[in-house]
Design a protein around this motif. Structure first.
Motif, mmCIF file in Angstrom:
data_model
loop_
_atom_site.group_PDB
_atom_site.id
_atom_site.type_symbol
_atom_site.label_atom_id
_atom_site.label_comp_id
_atom_site.label_asym_id
_atom_site.label_seq_id
_atom_site.Cartn_x
_atom_site.Cartn_y
_atom_site.Cartn_z
ATOM 1 N N ALA A 152 0.815 -1.212 0.000
ATOM 2 C CA ALA A 152 0.000 0.000 0.000
ATOM 3 C C ALA A 152 0.848 1.262 0.000
ATOM 4 O O ALA A 152 0.458 2.291 -0.548
ATOM 5 N N VAL A 158 -6.611 1.780 -2.296
ATOM 6 C CA VAL A 158 -6.968 0.474 -1.734
ATOM 7 C C VAL A 158 -7.255 -0.530 -2.851
ATOM 8 O O VAL A 158 -6.865 -1.697 -2.770
ATOM 9 N N THR A 161 -4.009 -1.808 -4.238
ATOM 10 C CA THR A 161 -3.346 -2.645 -3.231
ATOM 11 C C THR A 161 -4.021 -4.008 -3.130
ATOM 12 O O THR A 161 -3.358 -5.040 -3.052
ATOM 13 N N GLU A 169 -10.965 -5.647 -1.153
ATOM 14 C CA GLU A 169 -10.733 -4.281 -0.677
ATOM 15 C C GLU A 169 -11.047 -4.157 0.809
ATOM 16 O O GLU A 169 -10.347 -3.468 1.551
ATOM 17 N N VAL A 172 -8.161 -5.490 2.844
ATOM 18 C CA VAL A 172 -7.043 -4.530 2.845
ATOM 19 C C VAL A 172 -7.332 -3.390 3.810
ATOM 20 O O VAL A 172 -6.467 -2.998 4.605
ATOM 21 N N ARG A 173 -8.570 -2.853 3.765
ATOM 22 C CA ARG A 173 -8.931 -1.760 4.693
ATOM 23 C C ARG A 173 -8.796 -2.213 6.146
ATOM 24 O O ARG A 173 -8.313 -1.466 6.994
ATOM 25 N N LEU A 176 -5.086 -2.400 7.076
ATOM 26 C CA LEU A 176 -4.492 -1.063 7.234
ATOM 27 C C LEU A 176 -4.999 -0.373 8.499
ATOM 28 O O LEU A 176 -4.238 0.308 9.188
ATOM 29 N N ARG A 188 -2.257 6.217 7.559
ATOM 30 C CA ARG A 188 -1.469 5.182 6.898
ATOM 31 C C ARG A 188 -0.084 5.696 6.538
ATOM 32 O O ARG A 188 0.914 4.974 6.670
#
Length: 201
Positions: A152, A158, A161, A169, A172-173, A176, A188
């Motif tokens: 990222a 996002v 990434t 997604e 990933v969120r 993070l 981030r």
């Protein structure tokens, strides 16, 4: 003679180190490389006794070079030479199979001495970095969280990434968000900077 391979993506530094080692009667630079992949190939072709590799290089970094040579050419001792060593780098280098870890700011004759030591079967770690490693905090992030943060970066979308990480997604969120929370930061970008400064990435 101890046969040495040098790998550094900065031509000036590589040439300076080669000139310095040429002054030593028992050391011979038999190959040079400007990136990690070329370093591994050159090591397999020339079979040096010691490979002195920069920590940060294109294609493969010094840690991956050390890991590949530990498997493909175990007779070659690897010394990591770095301008920005962190305690986490040291731990990862030793785990990867490096026998030495030295700062680029070390005194002129230090590298030759380290090459002789690792060739004789010993290990060498920069004393200041070793002391820092004893008190450095452990990385609180999981390997997956580190990988997502690495992909990222400070500001990659996002969506991109998730595609590169082969994750959704939402996942990933979540990763993070966990990274930001665990590192006690507010963004981030700040998490990425903190992880880089500690050498976790």
């Amino acid at each position: 003679m101890i046969r040495v391979l040098l790998a550094d993506d900065e031509d000036l530094i590589r040439a300076a180190v080669a000139a310095l080692l040429a002054l030593e009667p028992d050391l011979e630079v038999v190959a040079q490389a400007a990136d990690g992949r070329t370093a591994v190939d050159a090591a397999l072709a020339h079979r040096p006794d010691v490979a002195v590799v920069d920590l940060e290089m294109p294609a493969l970094d010094g840690l991956r070079v050390a890991a590949e040579l530990a498997t493909a050419l175990p007779s070659c001792a690897v010394v990591i030479l770095t301008g920005r060593g962190r305690p986490a780098h040291l731990r990862r280098a030793l785990t990867a199979g490096a026998r030495g870890f030295l700062a680029k700011g070390a005194p002129g004759g230090a590298l030759a001495d380290v090459i002789r030591r690792v060739h004789a079967g010993a290990r060498y770690v920069d004393p200041a970095l070793a002391a820092d490693a004893l008190t450095a905090p452990e990385c609180p992030l999981t390997p997956r969280e580190l990988e997502v943060l690495r992909l990222a970066g400070p500001d990659a979308p996002v969506t991109a990434t998730a595609r590169r990480a082969h994750l959704s997604e939402g996942t990933v969120r979540n990763h993070l968000a966990a990274v930001v929370q665990k590192l006690g930061v507010t963004s981030r970008a700040e998490a990425y900077r903190t992880a880089r400064e500690h050498g976790w990435l």
